[in-house]
Design an enzyme around this catalytic site. Structure first.
Site, short mmCIF file in Angstrom:
data_model
loop_
_atom_site.label_atom_id
_atom_site.label_comp_id
_atom_site.label_asym_id
_atom_site.label_seq_id
_atom_site.Cartn_x
_atom_site.Cartn_y
_atom_site.Cartn_z
N LYS A 1 0.81 -1.22 0.00
CA LYS A 1 0.00 0.00 0.00
C LYS A 1 0.85 1.26 0.00
O LYS A 1 0.44 2.28 -0.55
CB LYS A 1 -0.96 0.02 1.20
CG LYS A 1 -2.09 -0.97 1.06
CD LYS A 1 -3.25 -0.62 1.95
CE LYS A 1 -4.41 -1.56 1.71
NZ LYS A 1 -5.51 -1.39 2.64
N LYS B 1 -4.57 -10.14 -6.74
CA LYS B 1 -5.89 -10.38 -6.12
C LYS B 1 -6.90 -9.32 -6.57
O LYS B 1 -6.52 -8.20 -6.92
CB LYS B 1 -5.76 -10.44 -4.59
CG LYS B 1 -5.58 -9.12 -3.93
CD LYS B 1 -5.71 -9.22 -2.41
CE LYS B 1 -5.54 -7.79 -1.89
NZ LYS B 1 -5.52 -7.59 -0.49
N LYS C 1 -10.37 -3.44 -4.43
CA LYS C 1 -11.14 -2.21 -4.63
C LYS C 1 -10.29 -1.14 -5.27
O LYS C 1 -10.80 -0.23 -5.89
CB LYS C 1 -11.58 -1.65 -3.26
CG LYS C 1 -12.64 -2.41 -2.56
CD LYS C 1 -12.84 -1.82 -1.16
CE LYS C 1 -13.52 -2.83 -0.26
NZ LYS C 1 -13.33 -2.59 1.16
P1 TYM Z 1 -10.82 -5.44 3.49
O1 TYM Z 1 -11.80 -4.34 3.67
O2 TYM Z 1 -9.71 -5.24 2.53
O3 TYM Z 1 -11.56 -6.77 3.09
C1 TYM Z 1 -12.66 -7.29 3.83
C2 TYM Z 1 -12.59 -8.81 3.82
O4 TYM Z 1 -12.59 -9.28 2.45
C3 TYM Z 1 -11.49 -10.16 2.26
N1 TYM Z 1 -10.99 -10.00 0.89
C4 TYM Z 1 -10.86 -11.01 0.01
N2 TYM Z 1 -11.11 -12.32 0.10
C5 TYM Z 1 -10.88 -13.09 -0.98
N3 TYM Z 1 -10.40 -12.59 -2.17
C6 TYM Z 1 -10.12 -11.27 -2.30
N4 TYM Z 1 -9.67 -10.80 -3.45
C7 TYM Z 1 -10.35 -10.42 -1.18
N5 TYM Z 1 -10.19 -9.08 -0.97
C8 TYM Z 1 -10.60 -8.85 0.29
C9 TYM Z 1 -10.46 -9.74 3.26
O5 TYM Z 1 -9.56 -10.79 3.55
C10 TYM Z 1 -11.30 -9.34 4.45
O6 TYM Z 1 -11.61 -10.47 5.24
N6 TYM Z 1 -7.80 -5.09 7.42
C11 TYM Z 1 -9.07 -5.60 7.01
C12 TYM Z 1 -10.23 -5.08 7.82
C13 TYM Z 1 -10.10 -5.26 9.30
C14 TYM Z 1 -10.23 -6.48 10.02
C15 TYM Z 1 -10.07 -6.13 11.38
C16 TYM Z 1 -10.42 -7.80 9.63
C17 TYM Z 1 -9.90 -4.28 10.21
N7 TYM Z 1 -9.87 -4.80 11.47
C18 TYM Z 1 -10.11 -7.11 12.39
C19 TYM Z 1 -10.48 -8.78 10.63
C20 TYM Z 1 -10.33 -8.42 11.98
C21 TYM Z 1 -9.29 -5.19 5.57
O7 TYM Z 1 -8.73 -4.23 5.09
O8 TYM Z 1 -10.23 -5.87 4.91
#
Ligand code: TYM
Length: 335
Positions: free
Chosen positions: A114, A197, A200
């Site tokens: 990032k 992957k 967004k």
């Molecule tokens: P974020 O917002 O990027 O994504 C949310 C969830 O979607 C999953 N994900 C995917 N799974 C499969 N294939 C993909 N291409 C893909 N892109 C995203 C992510 O693994 C996630 O589960 N840091 C985290 C948010 C967060 C969080 C937490 C998660 C903040 N605090 C505490 C768990 C526990 C994030 O940016 O997710």
């Protein structure tokens, strides 16, 4: 409720949710409600580690909350709220910033991705992002965290922080949280490049399927998805070295709730052009009801806001006594 099986997970309100978020995480969140006490958080504090337009952040927070409900998360049984409403997250994150080691944070691959080449201009928040994740989870002493594969390293850090806190203060206070990474689509890939992957933040919208896409657009994106020239194999192990084919078959498997081998058996020898039509029909059938429900919910913003307020009150009630105990362990005086 006991704290022995408690789930926490989060999603960033930074634009539309996509098929990766849905299949890798949110669909699993909905299913886990049957067996766990669940807390699902729209992580607006995490979102501002990169620049966000305030108006867009508010809109996206509501949209993501609506998608969670539309995807089957019951806001009465489970807790849905946005992170900034519960101050325990930021307060515990500070304490954990004083536990986490620079060496651990330096190894985080997501920060490297990032921040890009120009690390000097990345925010300090982006650097300590995974520490805030640990605080999110441990503010509730959550035992299980359902995520996609890309969050695995962050969850290992959460365990390191919990263990290190327990050791430093000679307590057995925080649980060592288990990641829950399951299904046929734990890492959904970019439709144009099967080695990246689905995300967004990719510039081209044709690399992903958004939960807000209209049926025609979903079909068009799938038809334009990159594939190789070979037909579908009869068994999934022959998908090695065929990342794009593997991705589309994985998406089909996840949407149909079968495994990749079953998809290969069904379509053995078919050309991708034909398979893509079936995949588009399936994706539209599964996603359209969610999109429609999400739009319906967004017609009544006051209802979404009420859900987030109620969720925050319930989350606060769970986190406050835990934070209080942490403050006592650390030695903060409350005269
Ligand atoms: P974020 O917002 O990027 O994504 C949310 C969830 O979607 C999953 N994900 C995917 N799974 C499969 N294939 C993909 N291409 C893909 N892109 C995203 C992510 O693994 C996630 O589960 N840091 C985290 C948010 C967060 C969080 C937490 C998660 C903040 N605090 C505490 C768990 C526990 C994030 O940016 O997710």
């Amino acid at each position: 409720m006991t704290a022995t099986k408690r789930i926490f997970s989060g999603v960033q309100p930074t634009g539309n949710l996509h098929l990766g978020n849905y299949l890798g995480a949110i669909r699993n969140w909905a299913r886990l409600q049957a067996d766990y006490e669940c807390i699902y958080c729209v992580v607006d504090l995490h979102a501002i580690t990169l620049p966000q337009d305030p108006q867009a952040l508010r809109a996206s927070t509501r949209e993501v909350a609506a998608s969670l409900i539309a995807a089957g998360i019951d806001p009465k049984g489970s807790i849905i709220f946005n992170q900034s409403q519960v101050t325990a997250h930021a307060e515990l994150a500070w304490i954990f910033n004083c536990v986490a080691k620079l060496g651990w944070l330096n190894r985080m691959t997501q920060f490297k991705d990032k921040a890009g080449k120009n690390r000097e201009t990345a925010s300090a928040g982006l650097y300590v992002y995974p520490v805030l994740m640990a605080a999110d989870i441990l503010a509730y002493k959550a035992t299980h965290v359902p995520v996609g594969e890309d969050q695995k390293q962050h969850l290992e850090l959460t365990r390191d922080i919990a263990g290190s806190f327990n050791d430093a203060y000679g307590v057995d206070f925080f649980p060592l949280t288990e990641p829950l990474i399951f299904g046929e689509a734990t890492r959904v890939m970019n439709l144009r490049d099967g080695t990246k992957k689905m995300s967004k933040s990719d510039e081209s919208d044709y690399t992903r399927i958004n939960l807000t896409d209209a049926p025609d657009l979903i079909a068009q994106k799938i038809r334009k998805a990159r594939t190789d020239a070979l037909p579908l194999p009869g068994v999934a192990r022959d998908l090695v070295d065929r990342p794009e084919a593997n991705n589309l078959i994985g998406i089909y498997a996840a949407l149909a709730d079968i495994d990749r081998d079953a998809v290969c058996a069904k379509f053995e020898g078919a050309q991708f052009a034909g398979f893509k039509n079936d995949l588009a029909d399936l994706a539209i059938a599964k996603l359209s009801p969610i999109t429609a429900e999400m739009r319906r919910l967004l017609d009544d913003v006051s209802h979404i806001d009420a859900v987030l307020r109620d969720g925050a009150d319930r989350a606060q009630a769970l986190a406050a006594p835990i934070l209080r105990e942490v403050q006592d362990i650390v030695g903060f005086l409350h005269p």
